[in-house]
Design an enzyme around this catalytic site. Structure first.
Site, PDB file in Angstrom:
ATOM      1  N   ARG A   1       5.777 -12.916   9.294  1.00 24.16           N
ATOM      2  CA  ARG A   1       6.620 -11.726   9.157  1.00 24.16           C
ATOM      3  C   ARG A   1       7.868 -11.933   9.978  1.00 24.16           C
ATOM      4  NH1 ARG A   1       3.535  -6.136   9.633  1.00 24.16           N
ATOM      5  NH2 ARG A   1       1.760  -6.654   8.432  1.00 24.16           N
TER       6      ARG A   1
ATOM      7  N   LYS B   1       5.272  -0.030  10.370  1.00 23.30           N
ATOM      8  CA  LYS B   1       5.164   1.284   9.750  1.00 23.30           C
ATOM      9  C   LYS B   1       4.778   2.344  10.765  1.00 23.30           C
ATOM     10  CE  LYS B   1       3.875   0.453   4.976  1.00 23.30           C
ATOM     11  NZ  LYS B   1       2.763   0.372   4.041  1.00 23.30           N
TER      12      LYS B   1
ATOM     13  N   GLU C   1       0.888  -1.156   0.000  1.00 22.46           N
ATOM     14  CA  GLU C   1       0.000   0.000   0.000  1.00 22.46           C
ATOM     15  C   GLU C   1       0.932   1.213   0.000  1.00 22.46           C
ATOM     16  OE1 GLU C   1      -2.239   0.968   3.532  1.00 22.46           O
ATOM     17  OE2 GLU C   1      -3.549   2.316   2.411  1.00 22.46           O
TER      18      GLU C   1
END
Length: 557
Positions: free
Chosen positions: A260, A270, A35
């Site tokens: 992850r 983020k 994104e």
RNA sequence: UGGGGCGUCGUCAAGUGGCAAGACACAGGGUUUUGAUCCCUGCAUUCAGAGGUUCGAAUCCUCUCGCCCCAGCCA
């Protein structure tokens, strides 16, 4: 060399099996779907490598697709940064794709769902929707709007699209099961009104699809065969499959989830990285202390080292916390191969060679790499006054200290054997200068009488070296797991993560350094010219990583 | 007894019923004009725990324990 995970991981096994069974006609098409709402970090690199490697390994392709379905958060600068970072990492993606390119089709799919009686416009408030959804342990309740007719739904959805309603007034929901134990299946929202300008479609739309709706359909539209994502989407897979089963689509990609990664002494979310930047705790998104790929690039990390790291850590479904040292080691491995060696003194201590002629400067030959002849040699100058590293002198050294001390002899790399004869201090007792004698017969570093000198130290010629600023980086956090515990992770910041040294002395050839080139400052580490600082006044070098230092390690014990 | 995942060396990670790969870390030793690199050597009788099936189990079954994710009109 780049290691190739020979054994393969579970995703590779699945793909191999699929190819054997001729699923998807034996084709492999993956995608990396960021994104564009932030910068890429090392965690993304794992996904990028995974997706591109699987595609490349099985003669397939990997798309770079921007998952840009939320104009409130997405920006063109992120799109640009992500594209260049993926390229920098070394991957070819052709023309980048965008979920926003499918908005028309996605809209039509939504209409298809409505016509099928599988989606409805819900006019509950955001608050009420939450209440009707139930909780983790209690089932939800049907929305009072669940039974709206197809005609009414179609009309309302069209009017949503036409901008007749404000944000939050109406939303489009899939009609699945409000009592499902999986909350994602409790009539998930698939379209919402959002009156924001989109970086690419601008003001064309005021309704935007939600992730769960857009992602699986984008995958299908592109003919993706294996849709790799992280573990938290495992719960979404039933919805991914439901959507593709209910709508007439080109194909039904397989979603496969993997864990992850986490790395100790840093953060990889983020949101947290953003806080560090916004609260000015670091100097921007490309601060070399950050695990962002732009930060790592600026610090001196090579794409090869990052790819190698990603291939080394493997892929599994287990949550992991990887040692920072593994990352650093991948960098050392790569740089050891290709970084030219050079001499630089970070904390200079002046040395005067008392028996060396004052008016003489001679040229000596130094290897650019001790093991690689093909990297050639260079000339360095030597004269009466030189600088050595402060750390390489001790007034009262222990036995095993193979460096300078009163009366001790060391080798100046590629130059001469010198012996310290006098220590000059100022009134405060601070060591200001060393007086040494050199052995004129030891040119190159060896004495004709064959005496063994264990220590070799680096040095720089005082009359033609260049001044530079050097930045040393240490781990960003004090604690191995900065996010652990109740306290704010900010409290865990390492106050010594950045050390700036002024007036460092570099051998003069470094005047030709170019940003991005990484050098080994012998005995110190790997350094690269900073790409952001103005070169006019003073060069700034960043230390990418130190050399392994078993001496320092021993001192700690 | 909401649902979904995960537990193999300090850290990653192979292993898919036949006797615990590899990498990093760590500890020793050798080479070396970088205390770097390089090269040797060592490093899980045991796979979260307990039972069971089997000639044989990290792998199959049962139970227990621990950790992670999910209640955005974010992705």
């Amino acid at each position: 060399m780049e290691t190739d995970n020979k054994k393969g991981h579970f995703i590779e096994s699945i793909i191999i099996k699929d190819i054997e069974n001729n699923k998807n006609k034996g084709k492999v098409l993956t995608r990396f779907p960021p994104e564009p709402n932030g910068y890429l970090h090392i965690g993304h690199a794992k996904s990028i490598c995974l997706n591109f490697n699987m595609a490349n390994k099985f003669n397939g392709k990997c798309n770079l697709r921007f998952d840009d379905s939320n104009p409130a958060k997405e920006k063109q600068v992120y799109i640009d940064s992500i594209k260049s970072t993926v390229n920098w990492l070394g991957f070819e993606f052709g023309t980048p794709l965008f979920a926003s390119d499918y908005f028309e089709k996605l809209h039509d799919f939504a209409v298809e769902l409505i016509k099928k009686g599988k989606a409805y416009v819900c006019s509950l408030s955001a608050d009420d929707i939450r209440k009707y959804r139930g909780t983790l342990k209690e089932p939800g309740k049907d929305s009072p709007y669940r039974k709206r007719s197809v005609e009414e739904n179609l009309d309302l959805f069209t009017r949503m699209k036409n901008g007749e309603f404000d944000e939050g007034e109406h939303i489009l929901r899939a009609k699945i099961d409000m009592k499902s134990p999986n909350i994602n299946l409790r009539d998930p929202i698939i379209y919402r009104v959002k009156k924001a300008s989109h970086p690419r479609t601008h003001d064309k739309w005021c309704i935007y699809p939600m992730y769960d709706f857009a992602h699986c359909l984008s995958d299908s539209l592109e003919g993706i065969t294996h849709s790799l994502c992280s573990l938290e989407f495992e719960d979404h897979r039933p919805l991914y499959d439901w959507t593709l089963d209910e709508i007439k689509t080109p194909c039904h990609p397989q979603q496969i989830e993997f864990a992850r990664m986490n790395i100790n002494y840093t953060v990889l979310s983020k949101r947290k990285l953003q806080r560090l930047v916004e609260e000015n705790l670091v100097q921007g998104w490309d601060d070399p202390r950050l695990p962002t790929l732009e930060g790592m690039k600026r610090r001196g990390y090579t794409p090869e080292s990052i790819r190698n790291f990603c291939n080394t850590i493997g892929v599994s479904k287990k949550e992991s916390r990887i040692d920072m040292t593994l990352l650093e080691n991948c960098l050392r491995d790569d740089l050891n191969e290709k970084a030219p060696r050079v001499m630089a003194v970070l904390r200079p201590l002046k040395v005067t060679i008392e028996n060396y002629p004052a008016d003489r400067t001679e040229e000596l030959t130094a290897k650019n790499h001790p093991q690689k002849e093909d990297m050639g040699t260079r000339n360095i100058t030597f004269s009466k006054e030189i600088y050595v590293e402060m750390d390489d002198f001790m007034e009262d050294p222990p036995k095993k200290f193979f460096r300078l001390g009163p009366g001790r002899e060391v080798r100046l790399r590629y130059a001469y054997l010198v012996t310290c004869t006098k220590v000059i201090k100022d009134s405060a007792g601070i060591i200001k200068e060393l007086i040494c004698t050199y052995d004129p017969d030891s040119r190159g570093g060896n004495a004709p009488d064959g005496r063994k000198v264990k220590g070799t130290i680096h040095w720089v010629n005082a009359n033609d070296c260049i001044d530079a600023k050097v930045r040393l980086y240490d781990r960003l956090f004090k604690d191995e797991n900065p996010e652990q515990g109740k306290q704010d992770f900010i409290e865990n910041l390492n106050p010594d993560s950045l050390t700036e040294l002024e007036s460092c002395k570099l051998e003069k050839g470094l005047i030709n350094a170019v940003p991005g080139n990484v050098y080994q400052f012998e005995r110190l580490g790997y350094f690269c010219l900073d790409s952001k600082e103005d070169r006019k006044n003073n060069s700034v070098f960043n230390r990418a990583v130190s050399l392994r230092d078993t001496w320092a390690k021993r001192l700690k014990k």
